[in-house]
Scaffold this motif. Structure first.
Motif, PDB file in Angstrom:
ATOM      1  N   ASP A 187     -19.879  -8.424  17.384  1.00 27.72           N
ATOM      2  CA  ASP A 187     -20.782  -7.209  17.723  1.00 27.72           C
ATOM      3  C   ASP A 187     -22.112  -7.595  17.187  1.00 27.72           C
ATOM      4  OD1 ASP A 187     -18.652  -6.101  19.307  1.00 27.72           O
ATOM      5  OD2 ASP A 187     -18.121  -4.439  17.499  1.00 27.72           O
ATOM      6  N   ALA A 188     -22.030  -8.342  16.078  1.00 27.93           N
ATOM      7  CA  ALA A 188     -23.266  -8.333  15.314  1.00 27.93           C
ATOM      8  C   ALA A 188     -24.140  -9.520  16.245  1.00 27.93           C
ATOM      9  CB  ALA A 188     -23.141  -8.903  13.897  1.00 27.93           C
TER      10      ALA A 188
ATOM     11  N   GLU B 255     -28.622 -10.576  19.961  1.00 29.23           N
ATOM     12  CA  GLU B 255     -28.998 -11.411  21.186  1.00 29.23           C
ATOM     13  C   GLU B 255     -29.686 -10.188  22.204  1.00 29.23           C
ATOM     14  OE1 GLU B 255     -25.643 -14.892  21.615  1.00 29.23           O
ATOM     15  OE2 GLU B 255     -25.380 -13.050  22.707  1.00 29.23           O
ATOM     16  N   ASN B 256     -29.555  -8.973  21.887  1.00 26.76           N
ATOM     17  CA  ASN B 256     -29.968  -7.917  22.976  1.00 26.76           C
ATOM     18  C   ASN B 256     -31.291  -7.284  22.420  1.00 26.76           C
ATOM     19  OD1 ASN B 256     -28.183  -7.440  25.645  1.00 26.76           O
ATOM     20  ND2 ASN B 256     -27.076  -7.786  23.933  1.00 26.76           N
ATOM     21  N   LEU B 257     -31.681  -7.942  21.245  1.00 30.20           N
ATOM     22  CA  LEU B 257     -33.098  -7.475  20.826  1.00 30.20           C
ATOM     23  C   LEU B 257     -34.158  -7.799  21.621  1.00 30.20           C
ATOM     24  CD1 LEU B 257     -32.557  -7.675  16.929  1.00 30.20           C
ATOM     25  CD2 LEU B 257     -32.538  -5.576  18.029  1.00 30.20           C
TER      26      LEU B 257
ATOM     27  N   LEU C 184     -34.991 -12.801  16.675  1.00 31.17           N
ATOM     28  CA  LEU C 184     -34.118 -13.434  16.042  1.00 31.17           C
ATOM     29  C   LEU C 184     -34.402 -14.897  15.427  1.00 31.17           C
ATOM     30  CD1 LEU C 184     -31.128 -13.781  15.001  1.00 31.17           C
ATOM     31  CD2 LEU C 184     -30.578 -14.624  17.241  1.00 31.17           C
ATOM     32  N   ALA C 185     -34.641 -14.512  13.871  1.00 30.10           N
ATOM     33  CA  ALA C 185     -35.049 -15.716  13.387  1.00 30.10           C
ATOM     34  C   ALA C 185     -34.896 -15.827  11.807  1.00 30.10           C
ATOM     35  CB  ALA C 185     -36.738 -15.997  13.519  1.00 30.10           C
ATOM     36  N   GLU C 186     -35.091 -16.922  11.180  1.00 31.43           N
ATOM     37  CA  GLU C 186     -34.827 -16.842   9.774  1.00 31.43           C
ATOM     38  C   GLU C 186     -36.328 -16.477   9.328  1.00 31.43           C
ATOM     39  OE1 GLU C 186     -32.707 -18.220   7.487  1.00 31.43           O
ATOM     40  OE2 GLU C 186     -31.554 -19.557   8.993  1.00 31.43           O
TER      41      GLU C 186
ATOM     42  N   ALA D  85     -35.172 -10.270  12.821  1.00 31.07           N
ATOM     43  CA  ALA D  85     -33.638  -9.691  12.609  1.00 31.07           C
ATOM     44  C   ALA D  85     -32.776 -10.985  12.187  1.00 31.07           C
ATOM     45  CB  ALA D  85     -33.134  -9.103  13.676  1.00 31.07           C
ATOM     46  N   GLY D  86     -31.896 -11.082  11.157  1.00 32.77           N
ATOM     47  CA  GLY D  86     -31.070 -12.102  11.041  1.00 32.77           C
ATOM     48  C   GLY D  86     -29.578 -11.660  10.726  1.00 32.77           C
TER      49      GLY D  86
END
Length: 380
Positions: free
Chosen positions: A309-310, A315-317, A322-324, A333-334
């Motif tokens: 779920d996480a 993946e849907n943002l 999604l990155a360090e 977001a990470g």
């Protein structure tokens, strides 16, 4: 000068004696002319000193209310320099909720050099004091911590450290000098990964230390030169430029952080929200006392504690990336368990709350309505 003025002008007097440029010039040089052996204008080789780096170090000291600023090639290089002041047999008390890179440095490298590390929760000063012995030389803490956003009472711990003659170092990366002043609260060393909020634009890697004590500064400057983990002049210039808007960005990060935290705490698919500005936060009152505001770093867990779920959420943002890393103008977001804290064993991660469904957000300075809509659609 007050903080906003210091961010722009602090330590920047006479930065360009040649042409009086408003911004510190980028001195892209390795070496400097001497009129006679040892007779120079303060600089001889750029590992030992560079005018652009000096301008940055003065700015860093100014915003932290410190006397000496020391710049390094990364935040971990700065932490590494602190540990290099220790000797085999020395012991360090560290918060157990610590950045994964710090944990790796302590547990995978310096443990093999004969330095012992105790990773403990730092909510109780009595617990900290019970770990102190004659070999304890350093207390290492973060506040807010990464990624669980725990708040640690700097003033209370500094009372303990001073009582036992132990150095207290505080990682101030999440709060920055705008929100929190560890030296004023009794810390001996304040560290920041300037890569994050000080730079603010996700385009430079750099670390900083600020101290007041002349002897500690002398030791750290020696290590900086001897070990050579220095930043280049262009990197120093970029951090100097970032500091000039730090106060403006941190205000917006904090405003957006509040909006996101309030949204998440009421969402039916969210289990827990970790942000020190919420009244439900265990140490909210301490945060109110030692911080000006509560920043843009938020962690939360999705109900069910499912990695699947996480990952699906991440993946849907659309607006969040999604990155360090963290601290840039853009929202990131990470997934700490597989990204920033993967170096910590799973059983140790879960003891401190880093479960598989935990998400860490670095809330940027976009329009908050767009951020909330993005979180809503990804959760849905």
């Amino acid at each position: 000068m007050k903080f906003n003025t210091k961010a722009i002008h602090g330590g920047q007097e006479n930065i360009d004696p040649a042409y009086k440029s408003v911004m510190a010039p980028i001195y892209q040089t390795t070496t400097y002319s001497q009129t006679s052996p040892g007779n120079h204008n303060g600089y001889e080789y750029s590992r030992s000193g560079n005018p652009t780096r000096s301008a940055l170090e003065k700015s860093l000291a100014s915003i932290e209310n410190g006397k000496h600023g020391i710049a390094f090639g990364s935040g971990l290089a700065a932490i590494d320099a602190i540990i290099k002041t220790l000797k085999p047999g020395d012991e360090v008390i560290s918060t157990n909720d610590v950045y994964g890179g710090t944990y790796r440095l302590f547990n995978k490298i310096y443990k093999d050099f004969g330095i012992r590390f105790h990773f403990i929760g730092m909510q109780s000063v009595e617990k900290i004091e019970s770990c102190i012995n004659e070999r304890t030389k350093l207390i290492w803490t973060e506040t807010p911590t990464n990624p669980m956003m725990n708040i640690i009472d700097i003033e209370a711990i500094s009372t303990v450290s001073k009582k036992h003659g132990i150095l207290l170092a505080v990682d101030n990366t999440f709060a920055t000098a705008y929100l929190q002043q560890p030296l004023d609260l009794g810390a001996d060393i304040v560290m920041q990964s300037a890569t994050k909020y000080l730079g603010g634009h996700s385009d430079v890697v750099l670390g900083s230390l600020v101290v007041n004590d002349d002897d500690i500064a002398k030791q750290l400057y020696f290590i900086q030169n001897a070990s050579g983990a220095i930043p280049g002049p262009m990197d120093c210039f970029l951090i100097l430029r970032g500091i000039k808007t730090l106060h403006l960005r941190m205000q917006r990060h904090s405003e957006n952080g509040r909006a996101v935290a309030e949204f998440l705490k009421d969402h039916p698919k969210v289990e827990n929200v970790y942000w020190p500005g919420l009244e439900s936060h265990p140490n909210h009152e301490i945060a109110k006392r030692q911080m000006k505001d509560f920043g843009g770093m938020i962690s939360f867990s999705i109900k069910g504690n499912s990695t699947k779920d996480a990952v699906k959420f991440l993946e849907n943002l659309k607006v969040f990336t999604l990155a360090e890393s963290l601290g840039g103008v853009e929202s990131l977001a990470g997934h700490p368990a597989s990204m920033t804290h993967a170096s910590i064993p799973k059983e140790e991660r879960e003891k401190i709350g880093i479960v598989d469904s935990l998400i860490r957000l670095s809330v940027g300075i976009e329009d908050k309505e767009d951020l909330l809509e993005d979180l809503k659609q990804a959760l849905d």
